[in-house]
Design a protein around this motif. Structure first.
Motif: not given
Ligand SMILES: NC(=O)c1ccc[n+]([C@@H]2O[C@H](COP(=O)([O-])OP(=O)(O)OC[C@H]3O[C@@H](n4cnc5c(N)ncnc54)[C@H](O)[C@@H]3O)[C@@H](O)[C@H]2O)c1
Length: 327
Positions: A10-12, A31-32, A96-98, A131, A133, A249, A273, A275
């Protein structure tokens, strides 16, 4: 050169992959979802450097000496169970997830400990801070923290992601503090969106950030965090960005709720997402079980899960007994 498998395209996950790859490391993104991989590949233009992506978890886990988790925390436990089935050598895990797991109130480091055989866990690092993305991908200057009780592992991740142009990583050993702060700030971001949706202004937001930080400090310290961590990048830093940026988000979802939608409608309209809604359940459990005074987080919980009217619930906060400003 380090080898990284990034779980979540995903984005991060994609943004962190870009940094590590630009810094000269080998990166494989997993990614799945085939759509997520296709989306990643379509965004990779001729002008940007390309790293590989896969839907084969076994291939990704075998590839990385560092396994970086960038999936929503709601799927972390199930993803780790899958990793545990295919892992064959010791890895450094980075999260890196929150978020926090409702019911168990577990942090991601604790979930890794439970789900991955200990002989395969060389270390655990939380990477967190202000941060978005969207800005990192544009190489806008960003500072974050890598936290691990094992400073050497935090320093490894610091070296992997730091560069001298746009991304700078600090280290901390207070893993608990960083994990809790990064989950709780999303709840305050929901509140920030709610008050914006209701039409309140900058005074309200500044008050919310200030008092929200006090609530985060109370909860984090009760669960073993060091107080100073709350005032660092993963605490105050991330709280400010997520409460004030339209990239957030959680802010966006809160705004919809403040504008009259309920949680389900707000979440249905979000493509990425949110969170904070899930962490609010975990925080509510922490607050109730430990008798912690956290009126803002409780108000958010009431609004999203007990369907309280947002304006009326916020008015209740205003009508609390007058008191000293306890920090
Ligand atoms: N986007 C940001 O700027 C940012 C910055 C810092 C932290 N985060 C944190 O990072 C985490 C992810 O955020 P994001 O913005 O990238 O979300 P997103 O929704 O853009 O991406 C999440 C990805 O996870 C994949 N996914 C879901 N279930 C899965 C599984 N079972 N197996 C494999 N892949 C799977 C999805 O297909 C998707 O591509 C969150 O906890 C968020 O809080 C995001």
């Amino acid at each position: 050169m380090e080898r990284l498998a990034i779980i979540g395209a995903g984005s991060w996950g994609s943004a962190l992959g870009k940094i590590a790859y630009d810094n000269g490391h080998a990166v494989l993104l997993y990614d799945n979802s085939k759509e997520a991989i296709a989306r990643f590949n379509s965004k990779t233009t001729a002008s940007s450097r390309i790293f590989q992506a896969t839907t084969d978890l076994k291939e990704a886990v075998a590839f990385g000496d560092i396994i970086l988790l960038a999936v929503p925390t709601s799927v972390i436990r199930s993803v780790l169970k899958e990793i545990n089935l295919v892992i064959e050598s010791e890895k450094v895990f980075v999260n890196a997830s929150k978020g926090l797991e409702p019911k168990t109130i577990k942090r991601v480091s604790e979930i890794v400990e439970e789900e991955i055989k200990s002989k395969f866990v060389k270390g655990f690092v939380a990477l967190s801070g202000p941060s978005h993305a969207e800005e990192v991908i544009l190489e806008m200057l960003t500072l974050v923290t890598a936290a691990s009780p094992d400073l050497k592992q935090a320093q490894l991740i610091q070296r992997v992601f730091s560069n001298q142009t746009y991304f700078r990583v600090y280290t901390l050993t207070d893993l608990i503090g960083v994990e809790i702060c990064s989950a709780l700030k999303n709840i305050i971001a929901l509140a920030s969106g709610i008050i914006a949706g209701l039409g309140y202004g900058d005074n309200t937001r500044a008050a919310l950030i200030t008092r929200g930080l006090v609530e985060i400090k109370r909860i984090a310290c009760m669960f073993g965090a060091e107080e100073k961590t709350v005032f660092g990048l993963a605490g105050l830093g991330d709280l400010v960005v997520t409460c004030t940026s339209t990239h957030s988000r959680n802010f966006q979802a809160g705004y919809k709720i403040g504008s009259g939608k309920d949680l389900e409608q707000a979440l249905a309209e979000m493509t990425m997402v949110v969170e904070g809604a899930r962490s609010a359940i975990a925080a509510h459990e922490m607050i109730v079980e430990n008798n912690i005074y956290a009126p803002i987080i409780e108000a958010v919980y009431d609004i999203i899960y007990h369907k309280f009217d947002p304006r009326e619930r916020i008015m209740l906060l205003m009508q609390n007994d007058l008191k000293e400003e306890i920090l």
